[in-house]
Design an enzyme around this catalytic site. Structure first.
Site, PDB file in Angstrom:
ATOM      1  CD  GLN A 295       7.755  -6.870  -4.527  1.00 54.41           C
ATOM      2  OE1 GLN A 295       6.689  -6.348  -4.800  1.00 54.41           O
ATOM      3  NE2 GLN A 295       8.377  -6.637  -3.378  1.00 54.41           N
TER       4      GLN A 295
ATOM      5  CG  ASP B 178       8.436   3.079  -5.208  1.00 44.83           C
ATOM      6  OD1 ASP B 178       9.131   2.203  -4.652  1.00 44.83           O
ATOM      7  OD2 ASP B 178       7.194   3.106  -5.155  1.00 44.83           O
ATOM      8  CD  GLU B 179       7.513  -1.041  -7.141  1.00 45.98           C
ATOM      9  OE1 GLU B 179       8.366  -1.951  -7.199  1.00 45.98           O
ATOM     10  OE2 GLU B 179       6.463  -1.142  -6.488  1.00 45.98           O
TER      11      GLU B 179
ATOM     12  CE  LYS C 185       7.812   0.174  -2.147  1.00 46.11           C
ATOM     13  NZ  LYS C 185       7.500  -0.305  -3.505  1.00 46.11           N
ATOM     14  CB  THR C 186       4.870   2.925   1.266  1.00 48.53           C
ATOM     15  OG1 THR C 186       4.769   1.973   0.223  1.00 48.53           O
ATOM     16  CG2 THR C 186       4.211   4.205   0.836  1.00 48.53           C
TER      17      THR C 186
ATOM     18  NE  ARG D 293       1.818  -7.582  -3.522  1.00 48.37           N
ATOM     19  CZ  ARG D 293       2.822  -6.865  -3.039  1.00 48.37           C
ATOM     20  NH1 ARG D 293       2.606  -5.653  -2.593  1.00 48.37           N
ATOM     21  NH2 ARG D 293       4.041  -7.355  -2.980  1.00 48.37           N
TER      22      ARG D 293
END
Length: 789
Positions: A256, A225-226, A33-34, A615
DNA sequence: TAAAGAAAGTTTTTT
DNA sequence: ACTTTCTTTA
């Protein structure tokens, strides 16, 4: 440029190239994503020739913003571009807008407003409750602030809140009165709390066509984002900023979503297409981060949620090793296990980065201690952050006061610290004067100095001294705030340094000269260093530095290369580590006790567990303790249901002796014998060291059965280091004969029972024991004549 | 007024 | 258990 896109998969590339119109990117965990965001932004600038100041990227945390800024910068630098677009958190974006235009809101605020963090806000709420004469027991400050904050995040004013309160609901009615008073106090102090930053910005954009058009014109391309974590207020903000253009790209993952408790509204992402007609949707489902095993285990946990559309995340990464499980007898032993494990991993890979993820910040302490004991340097994210230390807050309060003497909260904070003889009674008189004359505390000081009714000369001279100190600080601060161009511009760091000295803090701490005072002095030095960094970066002025200190709640500038990072599962979102430990997997901890029983909240906990698990890149450890201290009492704790929601055949047992896992396996009637025997702990014992380890391990298992006996043996060998891994308790004679929570005892009358709770020590040790058929009994260990069972 | 002692609350997650 | 806050005492 061609090369720069070739590193992306087809979906990612499409996400980068779709620059116009509304775009929703469903980005699963670890799906790059980043990377996509960074590439997309760089593409806009380098290829589409969009000026960087026309681009806005919004994140939730400073950490995420910083990470993204770095990634974009790096990409652009490779493409020979030097300017970076605004990459900001929602809150810092709002501060920027309000510092420019809040006066157009017409609520009496001016652009020198101060920001109250939660601590300040709680203080104000507390005073409001007191001054309204409401019983503190009916309305505790923190929950009250929580209710006010929730209302603000629904964009509900105090009037609306009052109107929505049922006449019979005393509590709610009381809260609405506090809300109203709280609002007026903030206004009097020219102060905004965290929620106001968003709320006032929304109001400003709604009410002022001029301001709205200005920012609509400025932000041609907006990225969020998010997105699954946006609340109604944040959504409204986005809506207002995209009235002119619809180049809005949002990135999120419903699995998430972990901020519902803060008002996040998942329907923002679910209904994006209807809110922004013509929106395009892209799904990123290939995971580049984790092994297949880790994805399967995490997917299995979140798969237990009912409110879930479900999506498939796949990877071409190797299957990887099984998830490793460890059951420890105590929270201390759990921490020791983790520390030792990290050491072991670093032996085979010296630079491996590890993360320890826990549910609540309070769990961090034991891990900090364990890391320190084995000499691992660690980084702790969140919790008691640097800017929350008392001395640091005091100095920032002085700086706030210097820029805005009417900030009564800051004034109250520092009026007598360091102690200068302005005690409780003097402050009371001061407060009464302020109230009677309808002025701020600062103005009341001057009044009292002139007409000191009911004040002794000592108090008056102390007040005078304080007043001239603030004036003095104001002089030098304004020089650094850039508000007065005639003064030679002063560096922020100089102002901070001067403040520490002139307030007498420096002298006080040096005189005290205790370990604690030295640590505080170090913290203040650290604050000066932060200011020096700030000056070096060529940032604007003192005001911005203070804003920064208010909005940066965790030590965001955390070093990437530290071996161990300790943080909550929440703060881990967006990060990745080769080696991850999820600790305290116990019912009531993770999932948290406040959410068991509520299916909706439990699902959020599950998503949190999913976030934590995903993670991990290579190794994932899940641990729990069978007993831990809570508020001083030792309590037995049950393994987390989430452990049971992972496929047990993907888990490998790293516990000594009989663990919950072996129990769970046998009760699920799955036959592991064939695989388990061959690979007892997943290691092959084919050299001297590991054979020794095997025996040590066995020794510990024996030791558990007959504790008093030769338990030491396992620890005396040269490879004793290894056996410590499996957390045998300090073998003190006392400990060995005592009844710890989780163990079974036999009572003459009640028979066999399970020890649930243990309080006190020595003769006054009390045990809470559950006896089948008799219920829970509280027993004094000394008189109960219990036997081990 | 400040220091010492007693009582009470604390721990969900973040800007 | 630990820390913060209220109360008493010098």
């Amino acid at each position: 440029m061609v090369d720069f896109l070739s590193s992306l998969n087809p979906e990612q590339r499409e996400a980068v190239l779709t620059t116009e119109g509304p775009l929703l990117i469903h980005a699963g965990a670890g799906s790059g994503k980043t990377r996509v965001i960074a590439h997309r932004t760089a593409y806009l600038i380098a290829e589409k020739k969009v000026p960087s100041w026309n681009i806005l990227a919004v994140t939730f945390t400073n950490k995420a913003a910083q990470e993204m800024r770095l990634r974009v910068q790096k990409l652009l630098r490779d493409q020979q571009f030097s300017s970076t677009p605004w990459v900001l958190t929602f809150h810092s974006l709002c501060v920027r807008i309000l510092r420019q235009d809040i006066e157009k809101l017409g609520q009496g605020y001016d652009r020198t407003f101060t920001i109250y963090d939660q601590d300040d806000s709680v203080r104000v709420v507390k005073n409001c409750i007191k001054d309204l004469g409401i019983d503190q027991k009916l309305l505790a400050p923190r929950p009250t602030l929580g209710a006010i904050s929730a209302a603000k995040n629904r964009a509900q004013s105090s009037n609306l809140y009052a109107a929505s309160a049922d006449y019979l609901d005393e509590r709610r009615a009381a809260i609405s009165r506090v809300y109203e008073l709280y609002e007026s106090r903030l206004r009097d102090n020219n102060a905004l709390d965290f929620d106001d930053l968003l709320l006032k910005t929304v109001r400003l954009l709604e009410n002022s066509k001029e301001v709205r058009e200005k920012y609509n014109h400025k932000f041609q391309y907006i990225l969020v984002d998010e997105y699954q974590d946006t609340n109604p207020l944040q959504f409204r903000l986005i809506e207002l900023l995209t009235q002119k253009q619809k180049n809005i790209c949002v990135v999120g993952d419903e699995d998430q979503s972990i901020y519902k408790w803060r008002g996040a509204d998942i329907s923002n992402i679910l209904n994006f297409e209807s809110k922004f007609p013509g929106a395009k949707t892209i799904r990123l489902e290939q995971n580049y981060r984790s092994t297949q095993v880790i994805l399967d285990a995490a997917g299995s946990v979140v798969g237990h949620n009912f409110q879930r559309k479900g999506k498939s995340l796949w990877t071409s990464n190797p299957r990887g090793e099984r998830v490793r499980y460890h059951q420890a007898p105590s929270a201390e032993a759990e921490a020791r296990f983790v520390a030792q494990c990290i050491l072991d991993h670093r032996e085979s890979q010296f630079d491996i980065r590890a993360a320890v993820l826990y549910r609540t910040n309070s769990q961090s302490r034991l891990f900090e201690e364990a890391m320190r004991r084995v000499g691992l340097s660690y980084n702790i994210v969140g919790g008691f952050s640097f800017y929350e230390r008392r001395e640091v807050r005091d100095i920032t309060a002085y700086l706030k006061l210097a820029l805005n003497p009417n900030d009564s909260v800051a004034l109250q904070r520092v009026i007598n610290s360091p102690p200068r003889g302005i005690g409780k009674s003097t402050i009371e008189i001061l407060e009464r004067r302020a109230k009677d004359a309808g002025v701020t505390l600062w103005e009341a000081i001057s009044q009292l100095v002139e007409q000191p009714e009911g004040l002794g000369t000592r108090a008056v001279s102390a007040l005078k001294q304080f007043r001239s100190l603030v004036k003095e600080l104001r002089q030098i601060s304004l020089a650094a705030a850039g508000a007065d161009a005639r003064h030679p511009l002063m560096l922020v760091s100089d102002v901070v340094k001067e403040t520490i000295i002139r307030t007498g803090y420096d002298e006080l701490l040096k005189l005290e000269n205790t370990d604690e005072a030295i640590a505080r002095l170090d913290n203040l030095q650290e604050l000066v260093n932060a200011a020096v960094d700030y000056d070096d970066r060529g940032e604007e002025g003192l005001r911005e530095f203070i804003d920064h200190a208010a909005l940066v709640s965790d030590a965001d500038d955390y070093k990437q290369d530290v071996p161990v990072t300790l943080m909550t599962a929440h703060s881990a979102k967006g990060l990745e580590f080769p080696l991850v430990f999820i600790v305290g997997l116990e019912q009531g901890i993770f999932p948290h006790s406040r959410s068991v029983g509520d299916e909706g909240e439990l699902e959020e906990e599950r998503r949190l567990a999913y976030v934590a698990m995903t993670r991990a890149e290579k190794y994932l450890y899940v641990t729990h303790a069978t007993s831990r201290r809570i508020y001083g009492a030792e309590l037995a704790s049950e393994p987390s249901q989430f452990l049971n929601e992972m496929p047990l055949d993907l888990i490998e047992d790293f516990s000594p002796g009989n663990s919950w896992l072996s129990f769970a396996r046998s009760s699920k009637q799955i036959n592991y014998d064939s695989t388990e025997r061959k690979k007892f702990t997943g290691k092959t014992y084919d050299n001297v060291a590991s054979i020794q380890e095997f025996f040590n391990l066995r020794g510990v298992q024996m030791g558990q059965v007959k504790r008093e006996g030769g338990l030491e043996a396992g620890n005396t060998g040269r490879s004793g280091q290894k056996s410590r891994l499996f957390g045998n308790e300090e073998p003190s004679a006392e400990r060995a004969t005592e009844f710890v929570p989780g163990s079974y005892v036999r009572h003459a009358k009640y028979g066999r029972g399970l020890v649930l709770r243990r309080e006190g020590a020595g003769d006054s040790t009390k045990l809470t024991v559950s006896f089948p058929g008799y219920g829970q009994k509280k027993l004094i260990q000394k008189y109960a004549a219990l036997e081990r069972d």
